[in-house]
Design an enzyme around this catalytic site. Structure first.
Site, PDB file in Angstrom:
ATOM      1  N   TYR A 135      63.637  74.968  46.993  1.00  0.00           N
ATOM      2  CA  TYR A 135      63.853  76.358  46.423  1.00  0.00           C
ATOM      3  C   TYR A 135      64.371  76.413  45.132  1.00  0.00           C
ATOM      4  CZ  TYR A 135      64.756  81.511  46.326  1.00  0.00           C
ATOM      5  OH  TYR A 135      64.854  82.718  46.006  1.00  0.00           O
ATOM      6  N   ALA A 150      61.302  86.484  38.900  1.00  0.00           N
ATOM      7  CA  ALA A 150      62.447  86.619  39.670  1.00  0.00           C
ATOM      8  C   ALA A 150      62.960  85.405  40.092  1.00  0.00           C
ATOM      9  CB  ALA A 150      61.786  87.021  41.036  1.00  0.00           C
ATOM     10  N   ASN A 163      50.083  80.172  37.236  1.00  0.00           N
ATOM     11  CA  ASN A 163      49.052  81.149  37.491  1.00  0.00           C
ATOM     12  C   ASN A 163      49.121  82.404  36.919  1.00  0.00           C
ATOM     13  OD1 ASN A 163      47.209  79.369  38.735  1.00  0.00           O
ATOM     14  ND2 ASN A 163      47.802  79.686  40.989  1.00  0.00           N
ATOM     15  N   LEU A 173      43.897  82.730  41.011  1.00  0.00           N
ATOM     16  CA  LEU A 173      43.797  83.899  41.300  1.00  0.00           C
ATOM     17  C   LEU A 173      42.513  84.589  40.959  1.00  0.00           C
ATOM     18  CD1 LEU A 173      47.423  84.969  39.611  1.00  0.00           C
ATOM     19  CD2 LEU A 173      46.650  84.332  41.994  1.00  0.00           C
ATOM     20  N   THR A 200      54.441  77.253  45.543  1.00  0.00           N
ATOM     21  CA  THR A 200      54.471  78.407  45.264  1.00  0.00           C
ATOM     22  C   THR A 200      55.285  79.077  43.891  1.00  0.00           C
ATOM     23  OG1 THR A 200      54.515  79.027  47.725  1.00  0.00           O
ATOM     24  CG2 THR A 200      55.172  80.892  46.212  1.00  0.00           C
TER      25      THR A 200
END
Ligand code: UDP
Length: 349
Positions: A172, A141, A126, A88, A119
């Site tokens: 996911y 979330a 991160n 980041l 992700t």
């Protein structure tokens, strides 16, 4: 760095990835990773209204700039186009960090399963490293998908779930489960101040008309007189939570007192079969659309309903908008979208 690279402006649409930027930092400063998404953009709006400096980080893989249009010229708003799974290099600090960075609709997260997994995992590392380094409180979330195709209903947070490790939804489901593990271990090993929300199906104005979710598909199909695509026989259930309620729950959780590691279900306990949702939408729109029954996708959960006892007792939160009112508002939004674009092609697997 140009002003437009740090702040939302009309030129923001052409903003490139930014590898190193100065965060505004400090107290009354919020970072929303995934802030261009349906829920994230509403969070950005709410914190701007509260007077916070808001930084939105999004790679626009599923988030949409149109969701940020209202904030772009706000002096306290910064947009950073960046993939959360990459380093980041943010300078400065934030009081609060929300991690909503991940495509959430099945067609979107299945389109590039390995990136979805990256992700979830690298994004968690991160952002947790950033929180740890700067003393921020961070909210993950998470999702009802951590329960998979549950054998118990309603689902309490203590239920460990029934999840396939290598099905189409696994990138996911398992990505979000592993992210919870990472959050748990940062809490245990490093004492990071964190919260975990397990978000159940949310809907409302601002949804991507093409994201392929059941609410957006049924409404856009009914408005255009197209066949309503019910997967399976329509007996599978979901519990639909209106946007404002979900975001209220996320904010209440973020500002709740510290506790042991305790994920909290944020969802509406009113359960609705998908076939019943189709009937409701058709009735509200007075649509002549016919219903087509298509194959149920592999591993599609048959029942999903949150037990929200923990959210009620810990946060004093529960949903306030019923499905009928929420659908009316959502249908109004999609009517406007359709009027503006002329045609909407619903998302498909
Ligand atoms: N679904 C459907 N028709 C559609 C899209 C989805 O019948 O056009 C079903 C889907 O199979 C699932 C439910 O609606 O049982 C919710 O799907 P969605 O993609 O909105 O969310 P999720 O499965 O992640 O809860």
């Amino acid at each position: 760095m140009n002003r437009w690279e740090r702040r939302g402006t009309k030129r923001l649409g052409s903003c490139k990835n930014i590898s190193s930027v100065a965060g505004r930092g400090g107290a009354r400063s919020v970072l929303v990773a995934g802030g261009a998404g349906f829920l994230g953009s509403e969070l950005c709006k709410r914190y701007l209204q509260k007077g916070y400096d808001v930084t939105c980080l999004d790679d626009l893989s599923s988030g949409r700039l149109v969701n940020l249009e209202g904030h772009l010229n706000h002096p306290k708003f910064t947009f950073l186009r960046q993939d959360v799974s990459k380093p980041l290099n943010l300078e400065g600090s934030f009081e609060y960090i929300f991690n909503l960075a991940c495509p959430a609709s099945p067609p979107k997260y299945q389109a590039d399963p390995l990136q979805t997994m990256k992700t979830c995992l690298f994004g968690a590392f991160n952002l947790l490293d950033l929180a740890r380094a700067t003393g921020a409180r961070i909210l993950q979330a998470s999702t009802s998908e951590v329960y998979g195709d549950p054998h118990v209903s309603p689902q309490k947070e203590s239920y460990a779930g029934n999840v396939n490790t290598y099905g189409p939804r696994s990138c996911y489901d398992e990505g979000k489960r592993a992210a919870e593990t990472i959050f748990h271990d940062y809490h245990e090993c490093h004492g990071v101040d964190l919260r975990v929300a397990r978000i159940f199906n949310s809907y409302g104005p601002g949804m991507d008309p093409q994201d392929g979710r059941v609410v957006s598909n049924f409404i856009t199909q009914a408005l255009q007189g197209e066949r309503i695509t019910v997967f399976g026989d329509g007996s599978q259930t979901r519990s639909f939570c209106y946007l404002d309620d979900t975001v209220d729950g996320l904010i209440a959780l973020m500002h709740s007192p510290p506790s042991e590691f305790e994920p909290v279900n944020i969802g509406n306990p009113k359960e609705t079969p998908v076939g019943k949702l189709a009937e409701l939408v058709l009735e509200k729109i007075s649509s002549t659309s016919r219903v087509s029954y298509l194959d149920l996708p592999q591993d599609d959960p048959k029942r999903r309903r949150p037990d929200i006892t923990r959210a009620r007792t810990r946060l004093g939160w529960e949903p306030r908008v019923n499905l009928s009112d929420g659908l009316d508002r959502t249908i109004g939004y999609f009517r406007n979208e359709l009027a503006a674009s002329g045609k909407i092609v619903p998302g498909a697997m």
